[in-house]
Scaffold this active site. Structure first.
Site, short mmCIF file in Angstrom:
data_model
loop_
_atom_site.label_atom_id
_atom_site.label_comp_id
_atom_site.label_asym_id
_atom_site.label_seq_id
_atom_site.Cartn_x
_atom_site.Cartn_y
_atom_site.Cartn_z
N SER A 96 5.75 1.27 11.42
CA SER A 96 6.56 0.13 11.86
C SER A 96 7.74 0.53 12.75
O SER A 96 8.01 -0.16 13.73
CB SER A 96 7.04 -0.67 10.64
OG SER A 96 5.93 -1.27 10.01
N LYS B 14 6.53 -5.98 -2.27
CA LYS B 14 6.35 -7.32 -1.70
C LYS B 14 6.62 -8.43 -2.71
O LYS B 14 7.09 -9.51 -2.34
CB LYS B 14 4.95 -7.47 -1.09
CG LYS B 14 4.77 -6.64 0.18
CD LYS B 14 3.41 -6.85 0.81
CE LYS B 14 3.22 -5.89 1.97
NZ LYS B 14 1.94 -6.06 2.65
N ASN C 128 6.72 -10.05 3.19
CA ASN C 128 6.75 -8.78 3.93
C ASN C 128 7.81 -8.80 5.03
O ASN C 128 7.98 -7.80 5.73
CB ASN C 128 5.38 -8.44 4.51
CG ASN C 128 5.08 -9.20 5.78
OD1 ASN C 128 5.61 -10.30 6.01
ND2 ASN C 128 4.23 -8.65 6.62
N ALA D 116 -8.09 -8.73 -4.52
CA ALA D 116 -7.26 -9.87 -4.93
C ALA D 116 -5.82 -9.42 -5.13
O ALA D 116 -5.06 -10.04 -5.87
CB ALA D 116 -7.81 -10.50 -6.22
N ASN E 273 -13.38 -9.48 -6.56
CA ASN E 273 -12.51 -8.37 -6.93
C ASN E 273 -13.12 -7.57 -8.08
O ASN E 273 -13.85 -8.11 -8.90
CB ASN E 273 -11.13 -8.89 -7.33
CG ASN E 273 -10.10 -7.78 -7.39
OD1 ASN E 273 -10.05 -6.93 -6.52
ND2 ASN E 273 -9.27 -7.79 -8.43
N ARG E 274 -12.77 -6.27 -8.11
CA ARG E 274 -13.21 -5.39 -9.20
C ARG E 274 -12.82 -5.99 -10.55
O ARG E 274 -13.63 -6.10 -11.45
CB ARG E 274 -12.56 -4.01 -8.99
CG ARG E 274 -12.93 -2.95 -9.97
CD ARG E 274 -12.29 -1.63 -9.57
NE ARG E 274 -10.83 -1.70 -9.53
CZ ARG E 274 -10.05 -0.67 -9.19
NH1 ARG E 274 -10.58 0.47 -8.85
NH2 ARG E 274 -8.74 -0.81 -9.19
N ARG F 222 -8.79 -11.55 -11.71
CA ARG F 222 -7.75 -11.70 -10.67
C ARG F 222 -8.27 -12.53 -9.50
O ARG F 222 -7.54 -13.34 -8.92
CB ARG F 222 -7.35 -10.32 -10.13
CG ARG F 222 -6.33 -9.60 -10.96
CD ARG F 222 -5.93 -8.30 -10.28
NE ARG F 222 -4.74 -8.43 -9.46
CZ ARG F 222 -4.26 -7.44 -8.69
NH1 ARG F 222 -4.88 -6.28 -8.63
NH2 ARG F 222 -3.17 -7.62 -7.98
N MET G 113 -8.88 -3.65 6.11
CA MET G 113 -7.44 -3.70 6.36
C MET G 113 -6.80 -2.32 6.42
O MET G 113 -5.75 -2.14 7.02
CB MET G 113 -6.75 -4.49 5.25
CG MET G 113 -6.93 -5.97 5.36
SD MET G 113 -5.76 -6.76 4.24
CE MET G 113 -6.37 -8.42 4.30
N TYR H 124 -6.00 1.15 7.80
CA TYR H 124 -6.01 1.52 9.22
C TYR H 124 -5.87 3.03 9.40
O TYR H 124 -5.42 3.73 8.50
CB TYR H 124 -4.91 0.78 9.99
CG TYR H 124 -3.54 0.90 9.38
CD1 TYR H 124 -3.06 -0.08 8.52
CD2 TYR H 124 -2.73 2.00 9.64
CE1 TYR H 124 -1.82 0.02 7.95
CE2 TYR H 124 -1.47 2.10 9.08
CZ TYR H 124 -1.03 1.11 8.23
OH TYR H 124 0.22 1.24 7.66
P1 NAP Z 1 -2.76 -3.91 -4.12
O1 NAP Z 1 -1.93 -5.11 -4.35
O2 NAP Z 1 -2.46 -2.65 -4.85
O3 NAP Z 1 -4.29 -4.33 -4.44
C1 NAP Z 1 -5.32 -3.40 -4.36
C2 NAP Z 1 -6.66 -4.13 -4.42
O4 NAP Z 1 -7.70 -3.18 -4.19
C3 NAP Z 1 -6.96 -4.78 -5.77
O5 NAP Z 1 -7.71 -5.96 -5.54
C4 NAP Z 1 -7.81 -3.71 -6.47
O6 NAP Z 1 -8.68 -4.22 -7.46
C5 NAP Z 1 -8.63 -3.21 -5.30
N1 NAP Z 1 -9.12 -1.84 -5.47
C6 NAP Z 1 -8.39 -0.70 -5.55
N2 NAP Z 1 -9.20 0.37 -5.65
C7 NAP Z 1 -10.49 -0.10 -5.62
C8 NAP Z 1 -11.76 0.52 -5.70
N3 NAP Z 1 -11.90 1.85 -5.79
N4 NAP Z 1 -12.86 -0.27 -5.63
C9 NAP Z 1 -12.76 -1.62 -5.52
N5 NAP Z 1 -11.55 -2.27 -5.46
C10 NAP Z 1 -10.44 -1.51 -5.51
O7 NAP Z 1 -2.76 -3.50 -2.57
P2 NAP Z 1 -2.62 -4.49 -1.32
O8 NAP Z 1 -1.21 -4.67 -0.95
O9 NAP Z 1 -3.44 -5.71 -1.59
O10 NAP Z 1 -3.28 -3.62 -0.16
C11 NAP Z 1 -4.68 -3.40 -0.09
C12 NAP Z 1 -5.01 -2.59 1.16
O11 NAP Z 1 -4.70 -3.31 2.33
C13 NAP Z 1 -4.20 -1.29 1.23
O12 NAP Z 1 -5.11 -0.26 1.55
C14 NAP Z 1 -3.23 -1.50 2.36
O13 NAP Z 1 -2.97 -0.31 3.07
C15 NAP Z 1 -3.96 -2.50 3.23
N6 NAP Z 1 -3.05 -3.37 4.02
C16 NAP Z 1 -3.11 -3.28 5.39
C17 NAP Z 1 -2.30 -4.09 6.15
C18 NAP Z 1 -2.38 -4.00 7.65
O14 NAP Z 1 -1.46 -4.48 8.32
N7 NAP Z 1 -3.45 -3.47 8.20
C19 NAP Z 1 -1.41 -4.99 5.55
C20 NAP Z 1 -1.37 -5.06 4.15
C21 NAP Z 1 -2.20 -4.23 3.41
P3 NAP Z 1 -8.19 -4.42 -9.00
O15 NAP Z 1 -7.44 -5.74 -9.03
O16 NAP Z 1 -9.45 -4.46 -9.78
O17 NAP Z 1 -7.31 -3.24 -9.32
#
Ligand code: NAP
Length: 266
Positions: A17, A66, A87, A128, A151-152, A156, A212, A214
């Site tokens: 950022s 967040k 965010n 989720a 979702n896993r 959720r 998502m 990157y």
């Molecule tokens: P988070 O709140 O920690 O949620 C993680 C999610 O991933 C949950 O739904 C979790 O499932 C699932 N998960 C984790 N490990 C898994 C696995 N091995 N197999 C299947 N599902 C799995 O994280 P978040 O903020 O939502 O972010 C998620 C991703 O998006 C991150 O990698 C982040 O870097 C990316 N992101 C990118 C941007 C962008 O601008 N490109 C913006 C925001 C986020 P459970 O509920 O079962 O634990």
């Protein structure tokens, strides 16, 4: 005087950022400085209080803060309320204002950069967590025909789906014979080299697979390509969510194409 902004996260050293906002400032001629803040896990409120008191104008917020940012704000945008996560903080008003630009960032990347129209499309959202939550309302606003959240931890996804009209949610077992035009991986699985357990038949002919995560080639992107499906990582979402934050703070939209191409090494 130069206006000061930060990205707040833990860890935050890897964040792109500061570089992206410096490029936006250069392109628009805005006089801003953009740094990083890394409070301890319980130190979010105190860190923002101190930054605001010292004249800080705004902040981006990333993992794991967040939801803390959502609770911190006195006023919230409709999309932050829908996401239950913030965010983008605006700190130079009487009442601290919070917004969420992740979802609109994804929608803009899909529609403007990747040529993927959303209206009338069947969309599968994997995950989720915070990122998935931010995307649901902007997807519905873009008039998708169907949205399914998987979702896993199935409960959720069910809880997230129940907050919105017209969307279904559950575990991966729901995917047995479903087909989608767009599959968005909003899980963190790619960060640990894992593939969410999706069957290849989820991809309709001409579908787009979007991760998502990157800056790395995830198993999800590789799986999609192996099945002849066009695939994109989340770099464009990162740049577009930043552009929307910049617009909220500075009232002008920075150009994003050149920055996106530089981040992709093009
Ligand atoms: P988070 O709140 O920690 O949620 C993680 C999610 O991933 C949950 O739904 C979790 O499932 C699932 N998960 C984790 N490990 C898994 C696995 N091995 N197999 C299947 N599902 C799995 O994280 P978040 O903020 O939502 O972010 C998620 C991703 O998006 C991150 O990698 C982040 O870097 C990316 N992101 C990118 C941007 C962008 O601008 N490109 C913006 C925001 C986020 P459970 O509920 O079962 O634990």
């Amino acid at each position: 005087m130069t206006d000061r902004y930060v990205v707040i996260g833990n860890p935050v050293g890897h964040s792109k950022s500061p570089w992206i906002h410096a490029e936006f400032a250069r392109a628009t001629g805005e006089d801003i400085e953009y740094g990083r803040l890394e409070p301890a896990p319980e130190g979010f409120d105190a860190a923002v209080d101190a930054f605001r008191t010292s004249g800080g104008r705004g902040a981006n917020v990333t993992l794991p803060f967040k939801q803390a940012a959502f609770r911190y704000c006195a006023e919230l945008s409709a999309r932050a309320r829908a996401a239950e996560a913030v965010n983008t903080l605006v700190l130079d008003r009487a009442a601290v204002y919070g917004d969420n630009t992740d979802g609109i960032g994804l929608v803009r990347d899909l529609q403007n950069n990747l040529g993927c129209a959303l209206e009338g499309r069947r969309v599968l959202l994997l995950g989720a967590g915070g990122a998935a939550q931010g995307v649901v309302q902007p997807m519905l606003d873009a008039a998708v025909a169907a949205l399914v959240v998987i979702n896993r931890t199935a409960a959720r996804a069910q809880a997230l789906a129940a907050r919105f009209p017209r969307i279904r949610g559950g575990g991966y077992d729901l995917l047995d014979d479903a087909v989608f035009d767009l599959v968005v991986n909003a899980t963190a699985a790619g960060l640990v080299g894992e593939l969410p357990p999706i069957p290849a038949q989820v991809f309709a002919r001409g579908a787009l697979a979007y991760d998502m995560v990157y800056g790395r080639d995830t198993p999800f992107l590789a799986f999609a390509r192996e099945h002849g499906v066009r695939a994109s990582d989340g770099t464009g979402m990162l740049v577009e969510q930043a552009a929307e934050s910049f617009f909220i703070w500075r009232g002008m939209r920075p150009p994003t194409r050149a920055i996106l191409s530089a981040l992709r090494g093009g």
